[in-house]
Design a protein around this motif. Structure first.
Motif, PDB file in Angstrom:
ATOM      1  N   GLU A  15      -5.609   5.945 -11.560  1.00 34.69           N
ATOM      2  CA  GLU A  15      -6.802   5.674 -10.762  1.00 34.69           C
ATOM      3  C   GLU A  15      -6.428   4.815  -9.557  1.00 34.69           C
ATOM      4  O   GLU A  15      -5.502   4.030  -9.609  1.00 34.69           O
ATOM      5  N   ALA A  16      -7.133   4.994  -8.484  1.00 36.50           N
ATOM      6  CA  ALA A  16      -6.856   4.240  -7.264  1.00 36.50           C
ATOM      7  C   ALA A  16      -7.412   2.831  -7.413  1.00 36.50           C
ATOM      8  O   ALA A  16      -8.569   2.651  -7.796  1.00 36.50           O
ATOM      9  N   PRO A  17      -6.590   1.813  -7.128  1.00 36.64           N
ATOM     10  CA  PRO A  17      -7.096   0.420  -7.241  1.00 36.64           C
ATOM     11  C   PRO A  17      -8.027   0.078  -6.102  1.00 36.64           C
ATOM     12  O   PRO A  17      -8.061   0.700  -5.088  1.00 36.64           O
TER      13      PRO A  17
ATOM     14  N   MET B  63       3.191   5.811  -5.832  1.00 34.95           N
ATOM     15  CA  MET B  63       3.012   5.872  -7.289  1.00 34.95           C
ATOM     16  C   MET B  63       1.852   6.792  -7.664  1.00 34.95           C
ATOM     17  O   MET B  63       1.914   7.482  -8.675  1.00 34.95           O
ATOM     18  N   ARG B  64       0.800   6.816  -6.856  1.00 36.93           N
ATOM     19  CA  ARG B  64      -0.307   7.740  -7.123  1.00 36.93           C
ATOM     20  C   ARG B  64       0.124   9.185  -6.914  1.00 36.93           C
ATOM     21  O   ARG B  64      -0.238  10.073  -7.687  1.00 36.93           O
ATOM     22  N   VAL B  65       0.924   9.445  -5.885  1.00 35.57           N
ATOM     23  CA  VAL B  65       1.364  10.811  -5.576  1.00 35.57           C
ATOM     24  C   VAL B  65       2.207  11.383  -6.707  1.00 35.57           C
ATOM     25  O   VAL B  65       2.052  12.548  -7.074  1.00 35.57           O
TER      26      VAL B  65
ATOM     27  N   TYR C  58       0.828  -1.213   0.000  1.00 36.68           N
ATOM     28  CA  TYR C  58       0.000   0.000   0.000  1.00 36.68           C
ATOM     29  C   TYR C  58       0.860   1.259   0.000  1.00 36.68           C
ATOM     30  O   TYR C  58       0.497   2.267  -0.597  1.00 36.68           O
ATOM     31  N   ARG C  59       2.015   1.209   0.635  1.00 32.76           N
ATOM     32  CA  ARG C  59       2.936   2.340   0.638  1.00 32.76           C
ATOM     33  C   ARG C  59       3.435   2.646  -0.777  1.00 32.76           C
ATOM     34  O   ARG C  59       3.490   3.796  -1.198  1.00 32.76           O
ATOM     35  N   HIS C  60       3.794   1.595  -1.512  1.00 30.42           N
ATOM     36  CA  HIS C  60       4.259   1.775  -2.895  1.00 30.42           C
ATOM     37  C   HIS C  60       3.133   2.288  -3.792  1.00 30.42           C
ATOM     38  O   HIS C  60       3.363   3.149  -4.641  1.00 30.42           O
TER      39      HIS C  60
END
Length: 70
Positions: free
Chosen positions: A68-70, A60-62, A54-56
């Protein structure tokens, strides 16, 4: 009073490329996929913990690698 060398002073400095290389490999793998990866995909592919997955994904989203958020 003279300062003595401590244990950490005698250790070599960490190689910055060795700490960044896994992140580059994970990002390259995520970009090469047809669909955005999920936390389960990261766990299965790289054998990391759920927390790190979840950290990765958040990182990657930031930076804009995932749209899009999975």
């Amino acid at each position: 009073m003279k300062r003595r060398d401590s244990y950490t002073d005698s250790l070599p400095a960490p190689d910055p490329f060795s700490t960044r290389e896994p992140a580059y490999r994970i990002a390259a793998w995520a970009i090469s996929r047809r669909t955005p990866p999920t936390a389960h995909d990261l766990i299965r592919q790289f054998g990391m913990s759920r927390c790190n997955a979840y950290r990765h994904l958040r990182a990657m989203r930031v930076v804009g690698l995932l749209k899009e958020a999975p």
